[in-house]
Write a protein that holds these residues in place. Structure first.
Motif, PDB file in Angstrom:
ATOM      1  N   LYS A  18      -1.357  12.511 -38.442  1.00 15.22           N
ATOM      2  CA  LYS A  18      -2.304  11.983 -39.412  1.00 15.22           C
ATOM      3  C   LYS A  18      -1.961  10.550 -39.825  1.00 15.22           C
ATOM      4  O   LYS A  18      -2.846   9.743 -40.080  1.00 15.22           O
ATOM      5  CB  LYS A  18      -2.323  12.900 -40.639  1.00 15.22           C
ATOM      6  CG  LYS A  18      -3.349  12.549 -41.668  1.00 15.22           C
ATOM      7  CD  LYS A  18      -3.342  13.568 -42.793  1.00 15.22           C
ATOM      8  CE  LYS A  18      -4.345  13.222 -43.860  1.00 15.22           C
ATOM      9  NZ  LYS A  18      -4.365  14.192 -44.954  1.00 15.22           N
ATOM     10  N   ARG A  19      -0.667  10.214 -39.877  1.00 18.91           N
ATOM     11  CA  ARG A  19      -0.243   8.896 -40.351  1.00 18.91           C
ATOM     12  C   ARG A  19       0.473   8.051 -39.300  1.00 18.91           C
ATOM     13  O   ARG A  19       0.864   6.926 -39.583  1.00 18.91           O
ATOM     14  CB  ARG A  19       0.680   9.053 -41.562  1.00 18.91           C
ATOM     15  CG  ARG A  19       0.014   9.742 -42.738  1.00 18.91           C
ATOM     16  CD  ARG A  19       0.924   9.795 -43.931  1.00 18.91           C
ATOM     17  NE  ARG A  19       2.204  10.422 -43.593  1.00 18.91           N
ATOM     18  CZ  ARG A  19       3.248  10.455 -44.401  1.00 18.91           C
ATOM     19  NH1 ARG A  19       3.177   9.911 -45.589  1.00 18.91           N
ATOM     20  NH2 ARG A  19       4.350  11.039 -44.034  1.00 18.91           N
ATOM     21  N   THR A  20       0.655   8.547 -38.097  1.00 23.56           N
ATOM     22  CA  THR A  20       1.430   7.821 -37.085  1.00 23.56           C
ATOM     23  C   THR A  20       0.578   7.548 -35.848  1.00 23.56           C
ATOM     24  O   THR A  20      -0.089   8.437 -35.334  1.00 23.56           O
ATOM     25  CB  THR A  20       2.674   8.625 -36.680  1.00 23.56           C
ATOM     26  OG1 THR A  20       3.424   8.914 -37.859  1.00 23.56           O
ATOM     27  CG2 THR A  20       3.545   7.844 -35.725  1.00 23.56           C
ATOM     28  N   THR A  21       0.629   6.305 -35.397  1.00 22.89           N
ATOM     29  CA  THR A  21      -0.116   5.866 -34.221  1.00 22.89           C
ATOM     30  C   THR A  21       0.803   5.058 -33.314  1.00 22.89           C
ATOM     31  O   THR A  21       1.621   4.274 -33.791  1.00 22.89           O
ATOM     32  CB  THR A  21      -1.304   4.976 -34.640  1.00 22.89           C
ATOM     33  OG1 THR A  21      -2.093   5.660 -35.594  1.00 22.89           O
ATOM     34  CG2 THR A  21      -2.165   4.603 -33.461  1.00 22.89           C
ATOM     35  N   ILE A  22       0.665   5.264 -32.014  1.00 22.72           N
ATOM     36  CA  ILE A  22       1.379   4.458 -31.030  1.00 22.72           C
ATOM     37  C   ILE A  22       0.334   3.635 -30.278  1.00 22.72           C
ATOM     38  O   ILE A  22      -0.790   4.095 -30.072  1.00 22.72           O
ATOM     39  CB  ILE A  22       2.212   5.335 -30.071  1.00 22.72           C
ATOM     40  CG1 ILE A  22       3.142   4.471 -29.236  1.00 22.72           C
ATOM     41  CG2 ILE A  22       1.352   6.213 -29.216  1.00 22.72           C
ATOM     42  CD1 ILE A  22       4.185   5.260 -28.471  1.00 22.72           C
ATOM     43  N   TYR A  23       0.685   2.395 -29.903  1.00 19.01           N
ATOM     44  CA  TYR A  23      -0.275   1.554 -29.210  1.00 19.01           C
ATOM     45  C   TYR A  23       0.407   0.712 -28.137  1.00 19.01           C
ATOM     46  O   TYR A  23       1.618   0.491 -28.180  1.00 19.01           O
ATOM     47  CB  TYR A  23      -1.027   0.649 -30.197  1.00 19.01           C
ATOM     48  CG  TYR A  23      -0.135  -0.269 -30.989  1.00 19.01           C
ATOM     49  CD1 TYR A  23       0.179  -1.537 -30.514  1.00 19.01           C
ATOM     50  CD2 TYR A  23       0.391   0.114 -32.212  1.00 19.01           C
ATOM     51  CE1 TYR A  23       0.996  -2.386 -31.232  1.00 19.01           C
ATOM     52  CE2 TYR A  23       1.199  -0.717 -32.936  1.00 19.01           C
ATOM     53  CZ  TYR A  23       1.501  -1.974 -32.448  1.00 19.01           C
ATOM     54  OH  TYR A  23       2.317  -2.811 -33.160  1.00 19.01           O
ATOM     55  N   ALA A  24      -0.387   0.250 -27.174  1.00 18.11           N
ATOM     56  CA  ALA A  24       0.106  -0.607 -26.090  1.00 18.11           C
ATOM     57  C   ALA A  24      -0.984  -1.607 -25.741  1.00 18.11           C
ATOM     58  O   ALA A  24      -2.177  -1.320 -25.845  1.00 18.11           O
ATOM     59  CB  ALA A  24       0.456   0.225 -24.863  1.00 18.11           C
ATOM     60  N   ILE A  25      -0.559  -2.802 -25.321  1.00 20.56           N
ATOM     61  CA  ILE A  25      -1.495  -3.835 -24.905  1.00 20.56           C
ATOM     62  C   ILE A  25      -0.905  -4.598 -23.729  1.00 20.56           C
ATOM     63  O   ILE A  25       0.313  -4.775 -23.645  1.00 20.56           O
ATOM     64  CB  ILE A  25      -1.840  -4.804 -26.062  1.00 20.56           C
ATOM     65  CG1 ILE A  25      -2.928  -5.774 -25.629  1.00 20.56           C
ATOM     66  CG2 ILE A  25      -0.610  -5.509 -26.557  1.00 20.56           C
ATOM     67  CD1 ILE A  25      -3.527  -6.561 -26.763  1.00 20.56           C
ATOM     68  N   ALA A  26      -1.767  -4.993 -22.802  1.00 21.76           N
ATOM     69  CA  ALA A  26      -1.360  -5.817 -21.661  1.00 21.76           C
ATOM     70  C   ALA A  26      -2.409  -6.903 -21.479  1.00 21.76           C
ATOM     71  O   ALA A  26      -3.606  -6.655 -21.623  1.00 21.76           O
ATOM     72  CB  ALA A  26      -1.243  -4.974 -20.402  1.00 21.76           C
TER      73      ALA A  26
END
Length: 56
Positions: A18-26
């Motif tokens: 509910k409160r944690t997000t993981i992200y990636a960008i290239a």
């Protein structure tokens, strides 16, 4: 000065809770610049990033 630049980017985000997000960008970029009375200058750039976001 004349030039052309191309940039391609891709991102992704996934909720882990509910409160944690993981992200990636290239991101990848290429281009050419031409200054007055000189040769073309080639440009190339790569960016990769990952992160974790937690809200308290």
């Amino acid at each position: 000065m004349k030039g052309k630049l191309n940039i391609f980017s891709l991102g992704y985000e996934q909720k882990l809770s509910k409160r944690t997000t993981i992200y990636a960008i290239a991101s990848y970029g290429t281009g050419k610049l031409k200054f007055d009375n000189t040769e073309n200058v080639k440009l190339k750039s790569t960016l990769v990033g990952v992160g974790l976001n937690h809200r308290f």
